[in-house]
Design a protein around this motif. Structure first.
Motif, mmCIF file in Angstrom:
data_model
loop_
_atom_site.group_PDB
_atom_site.id
_atom_site.type_symbol
_atom_site.label_atom_id
_atom_site.label_comp_id
_atom_site.label_asym_id
_atom_site.label_seq_id
_atom_site.Cartn_x
_atom_site.Cartn_y
_atom_site.Cartn_z
ATOM 1 N N LEU A 92 8.909 -0.150 2.586
ATOM 2 C CA LEU A 92 8.253 -1.096 2.789
ATOM 3 C C LEU A 92 9.415 -2.296 2.514
ATOM 4 N N ASP A 93 9.665 -2.917 3.247
ATOM 5 C CA ASP A 93 11.001 -3.904 3.141
ATOM 6 C C ASP A 93 10.392 -5.427 2.912
ATOM 7 N N GLU A 94 10.142 -5.982 1.604
ATOM 8 C CA GLU A 94 9.638 -7.231 1.562
ATOM 9 C C GLU A 94 8.145 -7.370 2.411
ATOM 10 N N PRO A 95 7.247 -6.681 2.423
ATOM 11 C CA PRO A 95 6.119 -6.660 3.491
ATOM 12 C C PRO A 95 5.179 -7.828 3.395
ATOM 13 N N THR A 96 5.386 -8.733 2.246
ATOM 14 C CA THR A 96 4.566 -9.639 2.251
ATOM 15 C C THR A 96 4.975 -11.038 1.946
ATOM 16 N N SER A 97 6.362 -11.024 1.898
ATOM 17 C CA SER A 97 7.046 -12.271 1.634
ATOM 18 C C SER A 97 7.030 -13.557 2.509
ATOM 19 N N ALA A 98 6.683 -12.891 3.693
ATOM 20 C CA ALA A 98 6.739 -14.031 4.742
ATOM 21 C C ALA A 98 5.319 -14.551 4.759
ATOM 22 N N LEU A 99 4.364 -14.138 3.887
ATOM 23 C CA LEU A 99 2.985 -14.466 3.969
ATOM 24 C C LEU A 99 2.284 -15.246 2.897
ATOM 25 N N ASP A 100 1.348 -16.262 3.419
ATOM 26 C CA ASP A 100 0.760 -16.831 2.089
ATOM 27 C C ASP A 100 -0.027 -15.742 1.031
ATOM 28 N N VAL A 101 0.082 -16.772 -0.105
ATOM 29 C CA VAL A 101 -0.420 -15.740 -1.278
ATOM 30 C C VAL A 101 -1.948 -14.992 -0.988
ATOM 31 N N SER A 102 -2.744 -15.862 -0.588
ATOM 32 C CA SER A 102 -4.176 -15.140 -0.216
ATOM 33 C C SER A 102 -4.020 -13.920 0.693
ATOM 34 N N VAL A 103 -3.074 -14.151 1.859
ATOM 35 C CA VAL A 103 -2.985 -13.047 2.697
ATOM 36 C C VAL A 103 -2.207 -11.759 2.305
ATOM 37 N N GLN A 104 -1.200 -12.014 1.236
ATOM 38 C CA GLN A 104 -0.275 -11.233 0.693
ATOM 39 C C GLN A 104 -1.370 -10.342 -0.190
ATOM 40 N N ALA A 105 -2.521 -10.960 -0.853
ATOM 41 C CA ALA A 105 -3.330 -10.193 -1.580
ATOM 42 C C ALA A 105 -4.163 -9.185 -0.738
ATOM 43 N N GLU A 106 -4.489 -9.534 0.419
ATOM 44 C CA GLU A 106 -5.263 -8.521 1.316
ATOM 45 C C GLU A 106 -4.154 -7.548 1.744
ATOM 46 N N ILE A 107 -3.083 -7.796 2.171
ATOM 47 C CA ILE A 107 -2.108 -6.860 2.752
ATOM 48 C C ILE A 107 -1.861 -6.047 1.550
ATOM 49 N N LEU A 108 -1.520 -6.384 0.265
ATOM 50 C CA LEU A 108 -1.439 -5.229 -0.967
ATOM 51 C C LEU A 108 -2.382 -4.429 -0.978
ATOM 52 N N ASN A 109 -3.687 -5.059 -1.000
ATOM 53 C CA ASN A 109 -4.927 -4.147 -1.052
ATOM 54 C C ASN A 109 -5.064 -3.138 -0.056
ATOM 55 N N LEU A 110 -4.744 -3.373 1.128
ATOM 56 C CA LEU A 110 -4.539 -2.617 2.234
ATOM 57 C C LEU A 110 -3.545 -1.323 2.109
ATOM 58 N N LEU A 111 -2.445 -1.789 1.698
ATOM 59 C CA LEU A 111 -1.611 -0.911 1.719
ATOM 60 C C LEU A 111 -1.923 0.095 0.152
ATOM 61 N N ALA A 112 -2.492 -0.371 -1.088
ATOM 62 C CA ALA A 112 -2.915 0.370 -1.702
ATOM 63 C C ALA A 112 -3.901 1.425 -1.421
ATOM 64 N N ASP A 113 -5.008 0.875 -0.500
ATOM 65 C CA ASP A 113 -5.942 1.740 -0.026
ATOM 66 C C ASP A 113 -5.541 2.766 0.841
ATOM 67 N N LEU A 114 -4.508 2.509 1.808
ATOM 68 C CA LEU A 114 -4.090 3.500 2.427
ATOM 69 C C LEU A 114 -3.177 4.701 1.578
ATOM 70 N N ARG A 115 -2.630 4.086 0.598
ATOM 71 C CA ARG A 115 -1.752 5.164 -0.229
ATOM 72 C C ARG A 115 -2.939 6.051 -0.624
ATOM 73 N N ARG A 116 -3.735 5.441 -1.216
ATOM 74 C CA ARG A 116 -4.896 6.293 -2.027
ATOM 75 C C ARG A 116 -5.478 7.395 -1.133
ATOM 76 N N ASP A 117 -5.843 6.891 0.081
ATOM 77 C CA ASP A 117 -6.725 7.696 1.122
ATOM 78 C C ASP A 117 -5.858 8.878 1.664
ATOM 79 N N ARG A 118 -4.608 8.317 1.905
ATOM 80 C CA ARG A 118 -3.564 9.358 2.688
ATOM 81 C C ARG A 118 -2.642 9.931 2.157
#
Lengths: 288, 250
Positions: free
Chosen positions: B163-189
């Motif tokens: 993951l190369d700076e996956p959220t640095s181009a995003l707004d903070v509220s969107v960053q939170a959503e993407i980081l949560n998604l990445l955390a979920d995917l890591r746990r599930d898979r």
């Protein structure tokens, strides 16, 4: 005391195929000799507010306001010729990325001299001395070298300092800084902020600091306006930012990961339609 | 899962040769999440690019799942194991390809079957409804685009995500959503992450361990817990930590 800048019911709209799009919808504030932060996410209208003040909204965009006054004098929709006299000399703007706002085929020194000459009418040696002085003022250690350098030959932090030097050379009353440090590394960022802070303070200027970074604005500014969908939803003294009452501001603060407070999951923002149009907590934001 | 040993990466030829990475070594275990932090030009993204074969001027040892890689060539098996998500969701999606085409092309290339069904599952797993399937990138917000880019990376069912700076181009509220998604995917898979970021708070949130880079070298390796406590050993890491705590007048 009259404020430096007084804005009431500022609106910016753009015609689109499906009717007019309102980028800024009734923004009001007063700016004194202080550091005012304007925070919001992309599309919240924060940059457009800055551009509207400077008369930089291009047609077909339309700017209207009940009042837009600089030192009690209306600057709303001035003819371009008069606006140009004002821009730079009395209100200046520093943009996000020095790579795009400096002229790539002109040395830094000539660019600063040009901006100073245009506004002061002084030429030659005086402009050169002023440019070198300004480079020293933004703490560039080797001003002669930077004076003769082209923008690609200096780093981002250096470029942004040169931009600040250029914008402050004509001694404006107001500086609008639009994300001035977002393209910079953290260590450089703090340095650039410190320089800007000192210059603004020493000269008694008013600063409008536009940023998406809530924490930074909280630490750097005196007062903060939070914008959402083209409107100011909340206005706070910067040191009370953590006590924000509007759910949008709270949501923004909570969605940031923090070094000192580990959380299992980041809280996300549940946007509500009422934020777009509901009454604002502070009826006249920006009382001095 | 990933072993980097004495990695040097350079660009150009002498005398203009630039050494972007010098003697970098680290090991990421299976299921771990590892962060690379540093300022611009410190070489953190370059390491990821060397791993994926986007750069061939490197020396040292790169092993993915026990298999060494060489030069620029990567096997089919490699792409099934390793996928990358880039910083700018505006630049990493083809502007004239619909979400459906982006995903089906990737699935074809990976030799997957039941493509239609897989696209639907992929979209679900990144939190985009089926309604997004025939949209084009310009009809998506930045966060939605990044979700598509993540779906594309997941299409190969990889084990390691870079993951190369996956959220640095995003707004903070969107960053939170993407980081949560990445955390979920890591746990599930049970995915392994290597995440590059300039934001220490993001890395502390997402990673178990991290390496601090400066001028192409790894100056320090530490745990996220140590980072949170401010227990950096090197001067540079301490300075970086202090600077990222924010602006202090003075």
């Amino acid at each position: 005391m009259t404020p430096l800048l007084s804005v009431r019911d500022l609106r910016v709209s753009f015609p689109t195929r499906s009717g007019s799009f309102q980028a800024v919808r009734g923004v009001s504030f007063d700016l004194g000799r202080e550091r005012l932060g304007v925070v919001g996410e992309s599309g919240s209208g924060k940059s457009m507010t800055g551009r509207a003040i400077l008369g930089l909204v291009r047609p077909p965009g339309k700017v209207t306001a009940e009042r837009l006054e600089l030192d009690g004098e209306s600057i709303l929709n001035l003819p371009e010729r008069r606006m140009r006299k004002l821009r730079g000399a009395r209100i200046s703007m520093v943009m996000q990325d020095p790579k795009f706002s400096l002229n790539p085929v002109m040395t830094i020194g000539r660019q600063i001299m040009e901006s100073y000459r245009l506004h002061s009418g002084q030429g030659g040696q005086a402009a050169r001395d002023k440019a070198l002085d300004m480079l020293r003022a933004v703490q560039i250690r080797d001003p002669e070298r930077v004076f003769d350098a082209y923008p690609h030959e200096i780093s981002g932090g250096m470029g942004q300092r040169a931009m600040i030097a250029m914008m402050l050379a004509p001694d404006p009353e107001i500086l609008i800084a639009d994300e001035p440090t977002s393209a910079l590394d953290v260590s450089v960022r703090n340095e650039v902020l410190r320089i800007m802070d000192k210059l603004v303070r020493d000269r008694g200027m008013g600063l409008i600091f536009i940023s998406h970074d809530l924490n930074l604005v909280g630490q750097f500014c005196d007062r903060v306006l939070i914008m959402y969908a083209g409107r100011v939803v909340e206005e706070l003294p910067a040191h009370d930012l953590h006590a924000a009452r509007h759910p949008y501001t709270q949501g923004l603060l909570n969605s940031l990961p923090r070094l000192d407070q580990p959380v299992e999951r980041l809280s996300t923002l549940q946007r509500q339609d009422s934020w777009r149009d509901a009454d604002i907590a502070t009826p006249l934001p920006g009382g001095l | 899962m990933l072993t980097i040993k004495d990695l040097d990466v350079w660009f150009g030829h002498p005398p203009e040769r630039v050494d972007a990475v010098r003697g970098a070594s680290f090991v990421v275990a299976r299921g771990e999440s590892f962060g690379l932090v540093g300022e611009s030009g410190s070489g953190k993204s370059t390491i990821l690019r060397a791993v994926t074969g986007l750069i061939d001027t490197w020396s040292g040892r790169i092993e993915v799942a026990g298999q060494p890689v060489t030069g620029r060539h990567r096997s089919r098996a490699f792409h099934k194991t390793v996928q990358m998500v880039f910083q700018d969701p505006y630049a990493s999606l083809h502007p004239r390809h619909s979400v459906d085409r982006v995903l089906s092309e990737t699935l074809h290339l990976q030799g997957m079957d039941r493509i239609d069904q897989r696209i639907a599952t992929l979209l679900d797993s990144v939190g985009l409804g089926r309604g997004f399937r025939f949209r084009y990138p310009h009809q998506l917000s930045g966060g939605q685009r990044q979700r598509v880019a993540i779906a594309r990376a997941l299409a190969a069912e990889p084990q390691l995500l870079l993951l190369d700076e996956p959220t640095s181009a995003l707004d903070v509220s969107v960053q939170a959503e993407i980081l949560n998604l990445l955390a979920d995917l890591r746990r599930d898979r049970g995915l392994t992450y290597v995440m590059v970021s300039h934001d220490l708070a993001v890395v502390a949130h997402m990673c178990d361990r991290l390496a601090v880079m400066r001028g192409g070298e790894i100056v320090e390796e530490m745990t996220a817990a140590a980072l949170r406590q401010g227990a950096a050993r090197s001067d540079y890491a301490r300075d970086l930590l202090a600077a990222s705590r924010g602006y202090a007048a003075g």
